[in-house]
Design a protein around this motif. Structure first.
Motif, PDB file in Angstrom:
ATOM      1  N   ASP A  94      -4.205   2.477  10.405  1.00  0.00           N
ATOM      2  CA  ASP A  94      -3.442   2.793   9.087  1.00  0.00           C
ATOM      3  C   ASP A  94      -2.396   3.534   9.260  1.00  0.00           C
ATOM      4  OD1 ASP A  94      -5.011   1.600   7.241  1.00  0.00           O
ATOM      5  OD2 ASP A  94      -5.809   3.414   6.686  1.00  0.00           O
TER       6      ASP A  94
ATOM      7  N   ASP B 254      -1.808  -5.161  -2.171  1.00  0.00           N
ATOM      8  CA  ASP B 254      -2.878  -4.327  -1.505  1.00  0.00           C
ATOM      9  C   ASP B 254      -3.885  -3.386  -2.488  1.00  0.00           C
ATOM     10  OD1 ASP B 254      -4.234  -2.063  -0.035  1.00  0.00           O
ATOM     11  OD2 ASP B 254      -3.365  -3.255   1.633  1.00  0.00           O
ATOM     12  N   ASP B 255      -4.553  -2.688  -2.398  1.00  0.00           N
ATOM     13  CA  ASP B 255      -5.702  -2.105  -3.295  1.00  0.00           C
ATOM     14  C   ASP B 255      -4.923  -1.730  -4.708  1.00  0.00           C
ATOM     15  OD1 ASP B 255      -7.879  -0.837  -3.923  1.00  0.00           O
ATOM     16  OD2 ASP B 255      -7.858   0.589  -2.790  1.00  0.00           O
TER      17      ASP B 255
ATOM     18  N   ARG C 250     -15.673   7.952   0.902  1.00  0.00           N
ATOM     19  CA  ARG C 250     -14.574   7.455   0.240  1.00  0.00           C
ATOM     20  C   ARG C 250     -14.975   7.014  -1.140  1.00  0.00           C
ATOM     21  NH1 ARG C 250     -10.046   2.778   0.287  1.00  0.00           N
ATOM     22  NH2 ARG C 250      -8.172   4.145   0.109  1.00  0.00           N
TER      23      ARG C 250
ATOM     24  N   LYS D   8      -6.360  -9.637   2.825  1.00  0.00           N
ATOM     25  CA  LYS D   8      -6.378  -8.597   3.719  1.00  0.00           C
ATOM     26  C   LYS D   8      -7.897  -7.978   3.487  1.00  0.00           C
ATOM     27  CE  LYS D   8      -4.852  -4.048   4.656  1.00  0.00           C
ATOM     28  NZ  LYS D   8      -3.879  -2.809   4.280  1.00  0.00           N
TER      29      LYS D   8
ATOM     30  N   CYS E 296      -9.284  -5.788   8.401  1.00  0.00           N
ATOM     31  CA  CYS E 296      -8.835  -4.122   8.324  1.00  0.00           C
ATOM     32  C   CYS E 296     -10.201  -3.515   8.186  1.00  0.00           C
ATOM     33  CB  CYS E 296      -8.126  -3.904   7.186  1.00  0.00           C
ATOM     34  SG  CYS E 296      -7.540  -2.538   6.865  1.00  0.00           S
TER      35      CYS E 296
ATOM     36  N   ASP F 178     -10.625  -5.907   3.653  1.00  0.00           N
ATOM     37  CA  ASP F 178     -10.812  -4.224   4.376  1.00  0.00           C
ATOM     38  C   ASP F 178     -12.347  -3.808   4.256  1.00  0.00           C
ATOM     39  OD1 ASP F 178      -9.929  -1.569   4.872  1.00  0.00           O
ATOM     40  OD2 ASP F 178      -8.934  -1.613   3.415  1.00  0.00           O
TER      41      ASP F 178
ATOM     42  N   TRP G  80       0.885  -1.297   0.067  1.00  0.00           N
ATOM     43  CA  TRP G  80       0.032   0.111  -0.058  1.00  0.00           C
ATOM     44  C   TRP G  80       0.672   1.277  -0.049  1.00  0.00           C
ATOM     45  CZ3 TRP G  80      -4.143   1.745  -1.592  1.00  0.00           C
ATOM     46  CH2 TRP G  80      -4.633   3.163  -1.272  1.00  0.00           C
TER      47      TRP G  80
ATOM     48  N   ASN H 183     -13.899   0.090   4.602  1.00  0.00           N
ATOM     49  CA  ASN H 183     -13.676   1.480   4.506  1.00  0.00           C
ATOM     50  C   ASN H 183     -14.708   2.600   4.684  1.00  0.00           C
ATOM     51  OD1 ASN H 183     -10.576   1.505   4.491  1.00  0.00           O
ATOM     52  ND2 ASN H 183     -10.950   0.451   2.532  1.00  0.00           N
TER      53      ASN H 183
ATOM     54  N   TRP I 216      -5.510  -5.343  11.382  1.00  0.00           N
ATOM     55  CA  TRP I 216      -4.738  -4.277  10.843  1.00  0.00           C
ATOM     56  C   TRP I 216      -4.859  -3.147  11.952  1.00  0.00           C
ATOM     57  CZ3 TRP I 216      -0.306  -2.812   9.668  1.00  0.00           C
ATOM     58  CH2 TRP I 216      -0.053  -1.662   9.312  1.00  0.00           C
TER      59      TRP I 216
ATOM     60  N   TRP J 185      -5.525  -8.048  -1.450  1.00  0.00           N
ATOM     61  CA  TRP J 185      -6.438  -7.153  -0.473  1.00  0.00           C
ATOM     62  C   TRP J 185      -7.811  -7.305  -1.185  1.00  0.00           C
ATOM     63  CZ3 TRP J 185      -9.416  -3.081  -2.208  1.00  0.00           C
ATOM     64  CH2 TRP J 185      -9.829  -2.375  -1.443  1.00  0.00           C
TER      65      TRP J 185
ATOM     66  N   ARG K 120      -9.522  -0.042 -11.368  1.00  0.00           N
ATOM     67  CA  ARG K 120      -9.173   0.600 -10.086  1.00  0.00           C
ATOM     68  C   ARG K 120      -7.870   1.494 -10.092  1.00  0.00           C
ATOM     69  NH1 ARG K 120     -11.765   2.018  -5.129  1.00  0.00           N
ATOM     70  NH2 ARG K 120     -10.655   1.501  -3.257  1.00  0.00           N
TER      71      ARG K 120
ATOM     72  N   SER L   9     -10.270   0.496   7.556  1.00  0.00           N
ATOM     73  CA  SER L   9      -9.644   1.738   7.468  1.00  0.00           C
ATOM     74  C   SER L   9      -8.505   1.763   8.557  1.00  0.00           C
ATOM     75  CB  SER L   9     -10.358   2.815   7.753  1.00  0.00           C
ATOM     76  OG  SER L   9     -11.410   2.799   6.827  1.00  0.00           O
ATOM     77  N   GLY L  10      -7.893   0.572   8.813  1.00  0.00           N
ATOM     78  CA  GLY L  10      -7.172   0.390  10.144  1.00  0.00           C
ATOM     79  C   GLY L  10      -7.714  -0.326  11.020  1.00  0.00           C
TER      80      GLY L  10
HETATM   81  C1  DGJ Z   1      -7.546   1.454   3.943  1.00  0.00           C
HETATM   82  C2  DGJ Z   1      -6.602   0.427   4.554  1.00  0.00           C
HETATM   83  O1  DGJ Z   1      -6.647   0.518   6.143  1.00  0.00           O
HETATM   84  C3  DGJ Z   1      -5.211   0.572   3.995  1.00  0.00           C
HETATM   85  O2  DGJ Z   1      -4.006  -0.223   4.705  1.00  0.00           O
HETATM   86  C4  DGJ Z   1      -5.223   0.312   2.587  1.00  0.00           C
HETATM   87  O3  DGJ Z   1      -5.503  -1.118   2.586  1.00  0.00           O
HETATM   88  C5  DGJ Z   1      -6.218   1.238   1.780  1.00  0.00           C
HETATM   89  N1  DGJ Z   1      -7.583   1.152   2.569  1.00  0.00           N
HETATM   90  C6  DGJ Z   1      -6.416   0.642   0.588  1.00  0.00           C
HETATM   91  O4  DGJ Z   1      -7.718   1.205  -0.029  1.00  0.00           O
END
Ligand code: DGJ
Length: 699
Positions: free
Chosen positions: A499, A331-332, A406, A439, A477, A441, A301, A443, A496, A376, A338, A479-480
């Motif tokens: 962040d 990761d993303d 987001r 991973k 995860c 996520d 990331w 968000n 996670w 991810w 994307r 956003s952390g």
């Molecule tokens: C939020 C995560 O917490 C980051 O580590 C990362 O994976 C981003 N998203 C990717 O969009």
């Protein structure tokens, strides 16, 4: 009958001798062996007097306190049945079953409101109390349930409260208050616990710390909306409560239907917060899905963000392999269209422009270098600008006019078609590619739709993915650290933590997150010198020392690191590999100091034979000579050889002459556990944002 559950220094006494809801007459320190006569006497002396202007019978705080019992504090149960009014059952005890070791199942019923409640209560071998209720609608018509919560009594002396709040990149900020009269309620309406999650609500004797004070704590093992509270009622009782936060109309129980609450996890300790961890961590480890050593990973990331291409990532793979990384996590940015964070979520196909031959060439490179591969995903989310949203606008949760977050909306997992599609997509990726790790996520807040249904569907989805892919590891995860709870932890192998890779922030975040969750779950990454989240620049040694105490990884473009830095990173990884068995199985300990600028934390092997400690200078000390560093949690009777553990450059100090024990000719340092814990070593004069590590080995 009166039931006494005992384990690991904790006792719970439940008085089920009456005809109504049983009463917890003691939850706290072990009371020793008690005969039936002792228990009867205990229960008898806990019956209070009847006061003036009050209920005409003694008021006791039951397992499901209700208005019908005279409890005017926050009730455990709420709802209504159209036509017959509010649900406030006067429950009658039907039976108590002893179900194996230290487990009780309490059956209650109320004929008038037509409900039964079954309460499962377990005191685990590690001293962790688990409690949940199942309510069944036994009457005609629909019952609208508003809440079904666990309420546990705490004694009067538990007058100080600690819980947590936070922000993105600043999770698990502790906050303390006095438990005055009234309710202190923490409510999450994020559709996930959130960055400000109350996390663990602790009531304790005033001034409790990591190693001192009696503490009673509760956590709700659930990843959706919830409420956790502490109440001191003018009626004379204090309690901790927890339950799922249900929106009006969210839980309609048809005739014969049941609802089971999430588990409330409760812990008592007479040795402060470390004492809570000493019960929680072994218990979590007893059911953890983690099977092997936590691999060092590199996550792409902060190294490349959305700029994926095979040559760049291949260079990163090679650099990672060279320093000893064991897992490469893409990761993303890998999926169709994307190019930034505003589009394509939902289109879970490998992007043909960035990856014309799919991910195979990259994964082959990763495997050839001896690493395994992680990917991810953010399955619950969808961007309006995606093929998925265009094809299935009806699969999106919440109102179409609600603002995005987001740039994204939420996929309605409770929609069977959306669920099936997602499961197929994830399965297809996991079948086509040898993926060892996802991973996962999440968000954004949900802000619409039924969180209850969404959370249940999420659990089903993860369970289905895991069942189909034995051996797959998952990281939670949001956003952390927005989704770290014991509901998700049953289903994942890593979280996670935040962040932020800024070590100064991380010291605090990891310190408090690890009170509940064992360190082997807590992803901690070595980031670039200047942290992307704060702009703060930190020394390599401080970054390495901070990331050592968890599930370690790297999130930095290693192709930009100097040769000297790469050597130091390789040495750090070797140290991590050498010590991870201890770091991920031992007791997490902290010294209680009076100067918040200097902290001492460590992990002591469960058998007391070895330990790794860190002296951390967060800021300039209050005094020219900081207090000696004391090493808690060792076996007081054993002797330990204390040695510095160098990760990265030598920590920076301002001492003209080091403490005598650090002198070049000082020789071996061997001291007893008692001396190390009670007296300690005179502290080296670290400059702010430096950490000195030590290994201790019993001789
Ligand atoms: C939020 C995560 O917490 C980051 O580590 C990362 O994976 C981003 N998203 C990717 O969009």
């Amino acid at each position: 009958m009166i039931h006494h559950l005992r384990a690991a220094g904790t006792s719970l006494v439940l008085d089920a001798s009456g005809s109504g809801t049983p009463v917890i007459v003691h939850w706290g320190a072990d009371l020793g062996e008690l005969s039936p006569a002792d228990l009867a006497a205990l229960a008898a002396v806990s019956v209070p007097p009847v006061g003036p202007s009050s209920l005409d019978v003694p008021l006791r705080l039951s397992l499901l306190p209700a208005l019908a019992e005279g409890w005017s504090g926050r009730p455990a149960l709420g709802g209504f049945r159209t036509g017959t009014g509010t649900l406030d059952p006067a429950l009658v005890l039907v039976a108590v079953h002893e179900d194996g070791d230290n487990t009780l199942v309490i059956e209650l019923a109320d004929a008038e409101t037509s409900v039964t409640v079954s309460t499962e209560l377990e005191l685990t071998a590690q001293g962790v109390l688990r409690l949940r209720h199942t309510l069944t609608n036994t009457g005609e018509g629909t019952l609208e349930l508003a809440g079904l919560d666990a309420i546990l009594p705490v004694p009067d002396r538990a007058a100080e409260l600690l819980d947590f709040t936070g922000l993105w990149s600043h999770e698990r900020r502790p906050q303390r208050s006095t438990l005055g009269q009234g309710v202190w309620s923490r409510e999450s309406r994020h559709g996930r616990p959130g960055h400000d999650d109350s996390y663990l609500t602790v009531a304790g004797t005033p001034g409790f710390g990591f190693r001192r004070g009696e503490v009673w704590a509760v956590h709700l093992a659930y990843s959706g909306d919830k409420l956790v509270w502490a109440e001191r009622s003018t009626l004379g009782y204090a309690a901790l409560g927890a339950g799922e936060l249900l929106a009006p109309g969210e839980l309609s129980l048809a005739e014969g239907a049941s609802y089971t609450s999430p588990w409330t996890v409760a812990v008592y300790s007479d040795a402060g917060l470390d004492g809570l961890s000493a019960r929680l961590h072994p218990w979590i480890r007893s059911w953890s899905t983690i099977t092997g050593p936590r691999p060092v990973l590199l996550n792409t990331w902060e190294a490349v963000y959305f700029d994926h291409d095979l040559p760049t990532l291949s260079r990163l793979v090679d650099a990672a392999a060279k320093v000893g990384v064991e897992r490469f996590v893409l990761d993303d940015g890998w999926f169709s269209g994307r190019t930034d964070d505003q589009r394509a979520l939902g289109d879970w196909f490998v992007d043909a422009a960035k990856w014309p031959e799919g991910l195979h060439p990259l994964i082959e490179r990763v495997h050839a270098a001896g690493l395994d591969f992680g990917l991810w995903v953010e399955p619950e989310m969808v961007n309006p600008d995606s093929d998925l949203a265009r094809a299935h606008p009806d699969w999106l949760l919440g109102s179409a006019s609600a603002p995005t977050w987001r740039g994204q909306r939420v996929l309605d997992l409770a929609n069977p078609d959306a669920f099936a599609w997602l499961l197929e997509r994830l399965s297809a990726l996991l079948t086509e590619y040898p993926i060892a790790y996802l991973k996962w996520d999440h968000n954004r807040d949900l802000l619409g739709g039924s969180v209850h249904r969404q959370t249940a569907a999420l659990y089903r989805l993860i369970d289905a993915v895991r069942a189909a892919q034995p051996g797959l590891e998952i990281e939670s995860c949001a956003s952390g650290g927005g989704r770290i709870d014991l509901g998700i932890l049953e289903r994942v192998d890593r979280v996670w933590t935040s962040d932020t890779n800024d070590p100064l922030e991380r010291q605090q975040i990891q310190r408090y997150t690890s009170v509940l969750v064992p360190p082997e779950y807590l992803g901690g990454h070595l980031g670039a010198a200047t942290a992307h989240t704060t702009g703060r620049t930190s020394a390599l040694g401080f970054r390495l020392a901070t990331a050592l105490f968890g599930s370690a990884g790297i999130e930095w473009d290693l192709t930009q690191a100097s040769a000297v830095e790469l050597d130091q990173i390789a040495a750090w990884i070797a140290i991590y590999k050498e010590h991870r068995a201890l770091l991920h199985s031992g007791n997490v300990v902290h010294a209680d100091g009076s100067d918040p600028a200097i902290e001492l934390h460590g992990v002591v092997a469960a058998d007391g034979s070895a330990a790794v400690f860190a002296q951390v200078a967060l800021a300039a000390p209050r005094t020219a000579l900081p207090a000696p560093i004391r090493f808690p949690g060792l076996d007081p009777a054993r002797r330990y050889r204390v040695r510095p553990l160098l990760v990265g450059p030598v920590p920076r100090t301002v001492q003209t002459v080091p403490p005598a024990w650090q002198a070049a000719d000082a020789g071996e340092l061997v001291l007893t556990g008692a001396v190390l814990a009670e007296v300690g070593l005179s502290a080296p004069l670290l400059t702010p944002e430096q950490a000195a590590l030590f290994t201790l080995d019993a001789v």
